[in-house]
Design an enzyme around this catalytic site. Structure first.
Site, PDB file in Angstrom:
ATOM      1  N   ASN A   1     -32.801 -53.772 -57.175  1.00  0.00           N
ATOM      2  CA  ASN A   1     -31.820 -53.771 -58.199  1.00  0.00           C
ATOM      3  C   ASN A   1     -32.151 -55.551 -59.143  1.00  0.00           C
ATOM      4  O   ASN A   1     -31.096 -55.336 -60.536  1.00  0.00           O
ATOM      5  CB  ASN A   1     -30.319 -54.746 -57.505  1.00  0.00           C
ATOM      6  CG  ASN A   1     -29.614 -53.912 -56.415  1.00  0.00           C
ATOM      7  OD1 ASN A   1     -28.956 -54.106 -55.352  1.00  0.00           O
ATOM      8  ND2 ASN A   1     -30.273 -52.208 -56.514  1.00  0.00           N
TER       9      ASN A   1
ATOM     10  N   ARG B   1     -31.996 -55.585 -63.373  1.00  0.00           N
ATOM     11  CA  ARG B   1     -31.429 -55.682 -64.415  1.00  0.00           C
ATOM     12  C   ARG B   1     -29.556 -55.978 -63.621  1.00  0.00           C
ATOM     13  O   ARG B   1     -29.176 -56.137 -65.178  1.00  0.00           O
ATOM     14  CB  ARG B   1     -30.626 -53.976 -64.143  1.00  0.00           C
ATOM     15  CG  ARG B   1     -29.907 -53.178 -63.619  1.00  0.00           C
ATOM     16  CD  ARG B   1     -30.293 -51.506 -63.511  1.00  0.00           C
ATOM     17  NE  ARG B   1     -30.292 -51.138 -62.307  1.00  0.00           N
ATOM     18  CZ  ARG B   1     -31.050 -50.782 -60.907  1.00  0.00           C
ATOM     19  NH1 ARG B   1     -32.279 -51.583 -60.790  1.00  0.00           N
ATOM     20  NH2 ARG B   1     -30.266 -50.883 -60.095  1.00  0.00           N
TER      21      ARG B   1
ATOM     22  N   CYS C   1      -8.798 -37.423 -70.233  1.00  0.00           N
ATOM     23  CA  CYS C   1      -8.201 -36.332 -71.420  1.00  0.00           C
ATOM     24  C   CYS C   1     -10.230 -36.150 -71.985  1.00  0.00           C
ATOM     25  O   CYS C   1     -10.133 -34.893 -73.072  1.00  0.00           O
ATOM     26  CB  CYS C   1      -7.223 -37.243 -72.256  1.00  0.00           C
ATOM     27  SG  CYS C   1      -5.498 -37.809 -72.306  1.00  0.00           S
TER      28      CYS C   1
ATOM     29  N   CYS D   1      -2.699 -32.697 -70.185  1.00  0.00           N
ATOM     30  CA  CYS D   1      -3.192 -33.779 -69.993  1.00  0.00           C
ATOM     31  C   CYS D   1      -2.513 -33.769 -68.503  1.00  0.00           C
ATOM     32  O   CYS D   1      -1.689 -34.071 -68.265  1.00  0.00           O
ATOM     33  CB  CYS D   1      -3.806 -34.808 -70.254  1.00  0.00           C
ATOM     34  SG  CYS D   1      -4.431 -36.263 -68.762  1.00  0.00           S
TER      35      CYS D   1
ATOM     36  N   ASN E   1     -20.111 -42.979 -59.927  1.00  0.00           N
ATOM     37  CA  ASN E   1     -20.239 -41.366 -59.833  1.00  0.00           C
ATOM     38  C   ASN E   1     -19.156 -40.696 -60.499  1.00  0.00           C
ATOM     39  O   ASN E   1     -17.527 -41.500 -60.886  1.00  0.00           O
ATOM     40  CB  ASN E   1     -20.185 -41.275 -58.038  1.00  0.00           C
ATOM     41  CG  ASN E   1     -18.447 -42.157 -57.277  1.00  0.00           C
ATOM     42  OD1 ASN E   1     -17.335 -41.517 -57.446  1.00  0.00           O
ATOM     43  ND2 ASN E   1     -18.574 -42.807 -57.074  1.00  0.00           N
TER      44      ASN E   1
ATOM     45  N   CYS F   1      -2.003 -37.768 -67.679  1.00  0.00           N
ATOM     46  CA  CYS F   1      -0.979 -38.918 -68.674  1.00  0.00           C
ATOM     47  C   CYS F   1      -0.301 -37.790 -69.297  1.00  0.00           C
ATOM     48  O   CYS F   1       0.220 -38.705 -70.656  1.00  0.00           O
ATOM     49  CB  CYS F   1      -2.533 -39.400 -69.489  1.00  0.00           C
ATOM     50  SG  CYS F   1      -3.536 -39.018 -71.415  1.00  0.00           S
TER      51      CYS F   1
ATOM     52  N   CYS G   1     -25.737 -38.187 -58.966  1.00  0.00           N
ATOM     53  CA  CYS G   1     -26.458 -37.314 -57.660  1.00  0.00           C
ATOM     54  C   CYS G   1     -28.220 -37.115 -57.160  1.00  0.00           C
ATOM     55  O   CYS G   1     -28.577 -36.767 -56.945  1.00  0.00           O
ATOM     56  CB  CYS G   1     -26.784 -35.868 -58.608  1.00  0.00           C
ATOM     57  SG  CYS G   1     -24.984 -34.917 -58.780  1.00  0.00           S
TER      58      CYS G   1
HETATM   59 ZN   LIG Z   1      -5.266 -38.028 -70.104  1.00  0.00          ZN
END
Ligand SMILES: [Zn+2]
Length: 393
Positions: free
Chosen positions: A189, A192, A293, A364, A250, A367, A307
């Site tokens: 780790n 960074r 969106c 959407c 993820n 939202c 992955c």
């Molecule tokens: Zn949205």
């Protein structure tokens, strides 16, 4: 013969209108300008709620800035009602204010009547020193620094993006930093994740981050969540935070975060990195597009960093994490143009920044609806992840 001080005061009071504290108390929210004419230190020690400060010695030069309209109802007060009487005469006779009154008995009588006094918060001498470079900026100043100290920011992950973001948000004096991370510090780790260090290998990342932050700035309270963010805990952790810094690696959790943050109406400052490239955007619910969106379906599995282990240039999350911290501070201060409805892409190898506009999708699934219409069972809906990642091979 010149009048004595007491005689002069009597004369002045006969030439102006006075108002009792009880009436001022009733008028407070009626668009009346309440002006404290005492000295700065007196005002700082406590004043009428919502009162503006114009010291009597600056009345002639500063009142227009505070009350530009001379037909406004103005109520002046001081400690006992004498200085404000003189000030009222000046406003009325010399400056042409039409409706000026002086509060009888000043703030002393106001307090005796049991009315509230607002105690302005001030920075300590140490804070003035610590944040002096902020205080010199008109866009920050004492008020902005107080906003930062009052702000509650939740960092998802104390990893590559979360480390630099947490360090600089702590240095800037963001008063509460929540950190969600269930991982421990690993040697790999440290290329960074600069909030951790070699001697903390094996230590929980939330504890390691807390140690660094506390050493850097004792003004910051760290709230630790050594858990993996999931549907079972997200609605317990997010409420109460002003802004979320998304350093997630993820997609399922990103969708879950999006849906929860839209429902709670908490803005998310999101960044993603892969190889030599970074992306950044601010998702402010109902003000701009949400993550769904922008990415109605997850990117192809072979481009999904979660992955498997992917290479990343160590400085890249630093660059992107600091851009996130910058957006967070802008949102807290209400300054500048936040990266809402814009996706910024940074190519480190080319040293090139590009930007694309992103619009809200009227269709959407999240939202386009009222926040309360988003049900628990709809949050974080995502294609099966094992299958999704299997597509990468
Ligand atoms: Zn949205």
């Amino acid at each position: 013969m010149s009048p004595s001080g007491a005689e002069l005061l009597r004369q002045v009071k006969s030439q102006i209108e006075e108002v009792d504290p009880s009436e001022v108390h009733e008028l407070m929210h009626e668009g009346v300008a309440v002006i404290d004419v005492r000295e700065t230190e007196e005002y700082a020690a406590g004043h009428l709620p919502g009162a503006k400060h114009v010291a009597r010695s600056y009345l002639e030069t500063r009142i227009e800035g505070v009350v530009p309209d001379r037909s406004t109802q103005v109520i002046l007060y001081c400690a006992s009602g004498n200085r404000s009487a003189y000030a009222a005469r000046t406003l009325k006779d010399e400056l042409g204010y039409e409706h000026v009154r002086s509060m009888t008995g000043g703030i002393t009588l106001w307090k005796d009547r049991g009315y509230d006094v607002e105690q302005p918060r001030t920075l300590t001498a140490e804070q003035r020193d610590r944040y002096s470079r902020h205080l010199l900026l008109a866009e920050v100043g004492i008020e902005g620094q107080q906003k930062l100290l009052d702000a509650k920011v939740l960092l998802l992950g104390a990893g590559g993006l979360g480390s630099p973001a947490a360090l600089y948000l702590a240095a800037a004096g963001v008063g509460t930093l929540g950190i969600v991370d269930d991982d421990t510090v690993d040697l790999s780790n440290l290329q960074r994740q600069v909030i951790h260090s070699s001697e903390r290998i094996g230590v929980a990342k939330v504890d390691s981050a807390e140690q660094t932050i506390t050493a850097l700035n004792p003004d910051v309270e760290v709230k630790k969540y050594p858990v993996r963010l999931g549907p079972d805990n997200i609605m317990d952790i997010l409420p109460g935070y002003d802004i979320v810094v998304d350093g997630l690696d993820n997609f399922p959790t990103r969708y879950l975060l999006n849906d929860a943050s839209v429902r709670l109406q908490i803005p998310v400052v999101s960044a993603a990195i892969l190889g030599f490239e970074g992306q950044l955007s601010v998702f402010k619910p109902y003000d701009g597009p949400c993550y769904r969106c922008l990415f109605p379906v997850p990117p192809p599995a072979e481009l999904a960093p979660s992955c498997g282990a992917n290479g990343v240039l160590g400085v890249l999350p630093g660059t992107m994490g600091l851009l996130q911290a910058t957006e967070v501070i802008k949102l807290i201060l209400g300054e500048g143009e936040p990266l809402i409805g814009r996706l910024l892409m940074y190519d480190a190898l080319a040293a090139r920044v590009t930007e694309v506009k992103v619009r809200r999708d009227p269709g959407c699934p999240i939202c386009s609806r009222h926040p309360e219409a988003i049900g628990d069972d709809e949050m974080g809906v995502f294609p099966d992840y094992e299958t999704f990642c299997a597509g990468a091979h």
